[in-house]
Design a protein around this motif. Structure first.
Motif, mmCIF file in Angstrom:
data_model
loop_
_atom_site.group_PDB
_atom_site.id
_atom_site.type_symbol
_atom_site.label_atom_id
_atom_site.label_comp_id
_atom_site.label_asym_id
_atom_site.label_seq_id
_atom_site.Cartn_x
_atom_site.Cartn_y
_atom_site.Cartn_z
ATOM 1 N N ALA A 22 4.057 1.367 1.913
ATOM 2 C CA ALA A 22 4.515 2.758 1.970
ATOM 3 C C ALA A 22 3.626 3.654 1.106
ATOM 4 O O ALA A 22 3.389 4.817 1.447
ATOM 5 C CB ALA A 22 5.969 2.851 1.514
ATOM 6 N N VAL A 23 3.127 3.121 -0.006
ATOM 7 C CA VAL A 23 2.270 3.903 -0.904
ATOM 8 C C VAL A 23 0.851 3.994 -0.358
ATOM 9 O O VAL A 23 0.238 5.061 -0.369
ATOM 10 C CB VAL A 23 2.268 3.293 -2.327
ATOM 11 C CG1 VAL A 23 1.282 4.013 -3.228
ATOM 12 C CG2 VAL A 23 3.670 3.340 -2.930
ATOM 13 N N ASP A 24 0.311 2.878 0.123
ATOM 14 C CA ASP A 24 -1.072 2.852 0.613
ATOM 15 C C ASP A 24 -1.187 1.846 1.759
ATOM 16 O O ASP A 24 -1.414 0.653 1.530
ATOM 17 C CB ASP A 24 -2.017 2.470 -0.530
ATOM 18 C CG ASP A 24 -3.485 2.534 -0.129
ATOM 19 O OD1 ASP A 24 -3.797 2.814 1.049
ATOM 20 O OD2 ASP A 24 -4.334 2.292 -1.011
ATOM 21 N N PRO A 25 -1.022 2.322 3.000
ATOM 22 C CA PRO A 25 -1.050 1.407 4.148
ATOM 23 C C PRO A 25 -2.343 0.611 4.291
ATOM 24 O O PRO A 25 -2.327 -0.495 4.810
ATOM 25 C CB PRO A 25 -0.852 2.328 5.354
ATOM 26 C CG PRO A 25 -0.222 3.559 4.803
ATOM 27 C CD PRO A 25 -0.733 3.689 3.397
ATOM 28 N N GLU A 26 -3.451 1.147 3.827
ATOM 29 C CA GLU A 26 -4.737 0.462 3.968
ATOM 30 C C GLU A 26 -5.008 -0.503 2.814
ATOM 31 O O GLU A 26 -5.481 -1.611 3.031
ATOM 32 C CB GLU A 26 -5.869 1.486 4.051
ATOM 33 C CG GLU A 26 -5.785 2.397 5.250
ATOM 34 C CD GLU A 26 -5.942 1.654 6.566
ATOM 35 O OE1 GLU A 26 -6.799 0.762 6.647
ATOM 36 O OE2 GLU A 26 -5.181 1.967 7.502
ATOM 37 N N GLY A 27 -4.732 -0.083 1.590
ATOM 38 C CA GLY A 27 -5.059 -0.900 0.421
ATOM 39 C C GLY A 27 -3.835 -1.457 -0.287
ATOM 40 O O GLY A 27 -3.833 -1.615 -1.503
ATOM 41 N N TRP A 28 -2.800 -1.769 0.489
ATOM 42 C CA TRP A 28 -1.525 -2.181 -0.095
ATOM 43 C C TRP A 28 -1.621 -3.439 -0.941
ATOM 44 O O TRP A 28 -0.917 -3.576 -1.932
ATOM 45 C CB TRP A 28 -0.462 -2.341 0.992
ATOM 46 C CG TRP A 28 -0.740 -3.425 1.983
ATOM 47 C CD1 TRP A 28 -1.448 -3.313 3.144
ATOM 48 C CD2 TRP A 28 -0.325 -4.778 1.897
ATOM 49 N NE1 TRP A 28 -1.497 -4.522 3.787
ATOM 50 C CE2 TRP A 28 -0.811 -5.442 3.049
ATOM 51 C CE3 TRP A 28 0.414 -5.510 0.967
ATOM 52 C CZ2 TRP A 28 -0.582 -6.783 3.288
ATOM 53 C CZ3 TRP A 28 0.649 -6.860 1.207
ATOM 54 C CH2 TRP A 28 0.157 -7.485 2.357
ATOM 55 N N ARG A 29 -2.496 -4.359 -0.603
ATOM 56 C CA ARG A 29 -2.569 -5.642 -1.340
ATOM 57 C C ARG A 29 -2.909 -5.428 -2.814
ATOM 58 O O ARG A 29 -2.371 -6.099 -3.682
ATOM 59 C CB ARG A 29 -3.582 -6.566 -0.688
ATOM 60 C CG ARG A 29 -3.083 -7.189 0.579
ATOM 61 C CD ARG A 29 -4.125 -8.142 1.177
ATOM 62 N NE ARG A 29 -3.654 -8.733 2.393
ATOM 63 C CZ ARG A 29 -3.778 -8.197 3.600
ATOM 64 N NH1 ARG A 29 -4.366 -7.023 3.751
ATOM 65 N NH2 ARG A 29 -3.324 -8.821 4.657
ATOM 66 N N ARG A 30 -3.772 -4.478 -3.086
ATOM 67 C CA ARG A 30 -4.164 -4.255 -4.479
ATOM 68 C C ARG A 30 -3.048 -3.615 -5.293
ATOM 69 O O ARG A 30 -3.117 -3.568 -6.520
ATOM 70 C CB ARG A 30 -5.452 -3.443 -4.555
ATOM 71 C CG ARG A 30 -5.315 -1.997 -4.238
ATOM 72 C CD ARG A 30 -6.672 -1.289 -4.422
ATOM 73 N NE ARG A 30 -6.533 0.130 -4.506
ATOM 74 C CZ ARG A 30 -6.398 0.961 -3.483
ATOM 75 N NH1 ARG A 30 -6.385 0.480 -2.257
ATOM 76 N NH2 ARG A 30 -6.269 2.253 -3.662
ATOM 77 N N LEU A 31 -2.006 -3.119 -4.632
ATOM 78 C CA LEU A 31 -0.892 -2.487 -5.329
ATOM 79 C C LEU A 31 0.247 -3.447 -5.677
ATOM 80 O O LEU A 31 1.170 -3.068 -6.393
ATOM 81 C CB LEU A 31 -0.318 -1.353 -4.470
ATOM 82 C CG LEU A 31 -1.211 -0.155 -4.242
ATOM 83 C CD1 LEU A 31 -0.527 0.838 -3.319
ATOM 84 C CD2 LEU A 31 -1.544 0.496 -5.570
#
Length: 88
Positions: free
Chosen positions: A30-39
């Motif tokens: 929800a915060v970053d659909p592309e880079g979600w793994r790093r979050l």
């Protein structure tokens, strides 16, 4: 960024029925659909802080987990509502 994560957690929890949970992956996406793994680490840290404040419950296998000592797969849900009893 923690404000974005915190807002996403409560936004997603507001969309599910009472007592249901969301996954950290849902929050990160929800915060970053592309880079979600790093979050994911940031979601975990934010969830731990919110659980310490008793604004959130971290669950493992459907049961509340200690925010100071949990490992593995977890989910997030809102705390149970306090009992609505008669007050004198």
């Amino acid at each position: 960024m923690s404000i974005d994560v915190e807002a996403a957690i409560f936004d997603l929890l507001g969309q599910v029925p009472a007592g249901k949970s969301v996954s950290p992956e849902q929050v990160a996406r929800a915060v970053d659909p592309e880079g979600w793994r790093r979050l994911l680490g940031h979601v975990r840290a934010t969830a731990r802080g919110l659980a310490r404040q008793q604004r959130l419950v971290i669950t493992r296998h459907g049961k509340p987990a200690d925010p100071e000592d949990f490992k593995g797969v977890y989910r997030l849900r809102l705390p149970d509502a306090p009992p609505q009893g008669d007050t004198p």
